[in-house]
Design an enzyme around this catalytic site. Sequence first.
Site, PDB file in Angstrom:
ATOM      1  N   GLU A 186      38.304   8.070  41.373  1.00  0.00           N
ATOM      2  CA  GLU A 186      37.499   8.031  42.359  1.00  0.00           C
ATOM      3  C   GLU A 186      35.936   8.467  42.467  1.00  0.00           C
ATOM      4  O   GLU A 186      35.725   9.387  43.221  1.00  0.00           O
ATOM      5  CB  GLU A 186      38.226   8.386  43.739  1.00  0.00           C
ATOM      6  CG  GLU A 186      39.434   7.592  44.156  1.00  0.00           C
ATOM      7  CD  GLU A 186      40.145   7.864  45.128  1.00  0.00           C
ATOM      8  OE1 GLU A 186      39.782   9.083  45.859  1.00  0.00           O
ATOM      9  OE2 GLU A 186      40.913   7.076  45.815  1.00  0.00           O
ATOM     10  N   GLU A 295      45.319   3.168  43.262  1.00  0.00           N
ATOM     11  CA  GLU A 295      46.077   4.063  44.390  1.00  0.00           C
ATOM     12  C   GLU A 295      46.053   3.092  45.557  1.00  0.00           C
ATOM     13  O   GLU A 295      45.272   2.351  45.915  1.00  0.00           O
ATOM     14  CB  GLU A 295      45.397   5.259  44.593  1.00  0.00           C
ATOM     15  CG  GLU A 295      45.391   6.288  43.578  1.00  0.00           C
ATOM     16  CD  GLU A 295      44.636   7.682  43.980  1.00  0.00           C
ATOM     17  OE1 GLU A 295      44.441   7.720  45.288  1.00  0.00           O
ATOM     18  OE2 GLU A 295      44.216   8.348  43.237  1.00  0.00           O
TER      19      GLU A 295
END
Length: 484
Positions: A186, A295
């Site tokens: 991320e 995710e």
Amino acid sequence: MLRVSGSDIVDAEGNKIILKGAGLGGFLNMENFITGYSGHEFEHRAQLAEVLGKEDAQFYFDRLIHHFFTDEDAAFYASLGLNCIRIPFNYRHFINDLQPDVLKPEGFALLDRCVEICARHNIYVALDLHAAPGGQNQDWHSDSGISRAMFWEFKDHQDRAVALWEKIAAHYKGNPVIAGYNPLNEPADPTPDAQGHHGARLVAWYARAEQAIRAIDPDHILFIDGNTYAMDFRAFPDKPLPNAVYAMHDYSPMGFPTATQQYEGTAEQKAKLRASFERKVQFMRGHGVPIWNGEFGPVYADARTMAGGAAAADEVNAKRLALLREQLAIYAETGVSWSIWLYKDIGYQGMVYADPASAYMRLVGPFVAKKERLGVDFWGIVDKSGVGSVYDPFVKAFKDMVDPRFHDKKYPKIWTLERQVERVVRECLLSEYLGWELAELFRGKTRDQLEELAESFALRNCKQREGLNEILRKDVLGQISHAS
């Protein structure tokens, strides 16, 4: 070993492989909502060391890591048909910030243990640098302790991360258990490119990291997260990196307790889910490269804290599971690989979770409930209204002090000014103070007692989220479809 062939991941014989699994968060990169502390991992470790002493604190964390993932976990995981596990790790297991030129062998020992366990159970491993030096994003899980992603502002931080991946590549070169390397989790780089898209430094770092890794290990797949928390690929070059799988994250706001709208399975909501997913994978679709959803997953209601008790929690969780089924059905249409978040925790998202009656949960349960009331940890917030009387006037006054033209100036712009304030005030500052309160609960614990606390996370002492696990099993068997 696995490799990329066109838009597919294939094995050595050229058979298409769809990776399905979960993230092992809270383990080699701890997170506040996963194991119940507040704030950031390095603060939590330092606070326990202050209370217990360095040696006993290290003993506790070592035992927690030991029990968190074992052969028993891998056997259960594989029994569901899952074939890959994503292992997030913190750079601090390898790098001492005060002696950054010497890599710690302890980090490799921790990863090796996981890889060997997974090898015994035919599970691929994706290695994920979840917390990079300086923090590659603005959130708690990059473990920087601040709300800035300093990784992008200091070349030394970027150099350290490249050097770490070079050592990891040398260590695991030729290992067929490793599905590949996920260089940054991320990333959130605010640097604009010539077109004004954020991520210019990220793209440059990926190109550099890819060359460095490939010079040592030319064979393993790279899992490349998009910018702005794996959701934005607009700054990425038209030519994809070779042997690379591009990774997005696909959390739906409808799966969170604080959502303004819960999932009801309406046609409009299904269309919204699909549109959100397709926007995130537009780069992959356009360039014919594999997709990995690194995710996703809802946060589940707890009957102990839910107004209305078990019946209300069951009703909410049925909606969350329906949301999950719909997402999996969308992914199944085009063979998207996925890694749900997450495998194990204290009850928010995990496939398995610590028993509320365990020694650990008896100790930290009241503290976790206090965190929920105070809205300290974003993932663990059930209802922020309880602190509205404190924060609402403060945020209003704060907004009044700032020219409205600049309320949405700060990156990431998907976060409102209100969200930026609560991140700094609650999730950085207040959470650090509360961390000492948690640490005091450990004062005077003997090693036998610390072992018992850590052992609360052993699979045999955990509960299973059966509805979630059954859905994952059905997906592996190809039995997931869009609900009417």
